[in-house]
Design an enzyme around this catalytic site. Structure first.
Site, PDB file in Angstrom:
ATOM      1  N   CYS A  51       0.055   3.856   2.663  1.00  0.00           N
ATOM      2  CA  CYS A  51       0.483   3.346   3.976  1.00  0.00           C
ATOM      3  C   CYS A  51       1.961   3.671   4.209  1.00  0.00           C
ATOM      4  O   CYS A  51       2.340   4.059   5.316  1.00  0.00           O
ATOM      5  CB  CYS A  51       0.284   1.834   4.064  1.00  0.00           C
TER       6      CYS A  51
ATOM      7  N   CYS B 120       0.836  -1.209   0.000  1.00  0.00           N
ATOM      8  CA  CYS B 120       0.000   0.000   0.000  1.00  0.00           C
ATOM      9  C   CYS B 120       0.874   1.263   0.000  1.00  0.00           C
ATOM     10  O   CYS B 120       1.534   1.562   0.993  1.00  0.00           O
ATOM     11  CB  CYS B 120      -0.909  -0.041   1.227  1.00  0.00           C
TER      12      CYS B 120
END
Length: 107
Positions: A34, A31
């Site tokens: 993230c 991600c």
């Protein structure tokens, strides 16, 4: 104090039974957003570690906890206090916004 990881098996002990508020970062290695928010969370943990714990849950490795709290988008940042979910933020946010969103737990 650095962020630390928790698992499905340890979530209750590490988060729900904590004496202070816990910011949980639901994330995954693939991600991009993230990875953007990770250094900000490390800074928050260093600056406010006496007031709030910052814990990370890898959703690929710990799907049970993510499913239990309805996490469908990552990063999701949940704040738990006294065993209850009290705030949820979805997506990567700049540090000033996170500090503002979390100020009630950082004061």
């Amino acid at each position: 104090m650095a962020t630390r990881a928790t698992t499905d098996a340890d979530f209750d002990k590490d988060v729900l039974q904590s004496d202070k508020p816990v910011l949980v970062d639901f994330w995954a290695t693939w991600c991009g957003p993230c990875r953007q928010v990770a250094p900000i969370l490390e800074e928050l943990s260093e600056e406010y570690g006496d007031k709030i714990d910052v814990v990370k849950v890898d959703t690929d490795q710990n799907p049970r906890t993510a499913a239990a709290y309805g996490v469908v988008s990552i990063p999701t940042l949940n704040v738990y206090k006294n065993g209850e979910l009290v705030k949820s933020l979805v997506g990567a946010h700049p540090k000033p916004r996170l500090v503002k969103e979390l100020e009630e737990f950082l004061a």
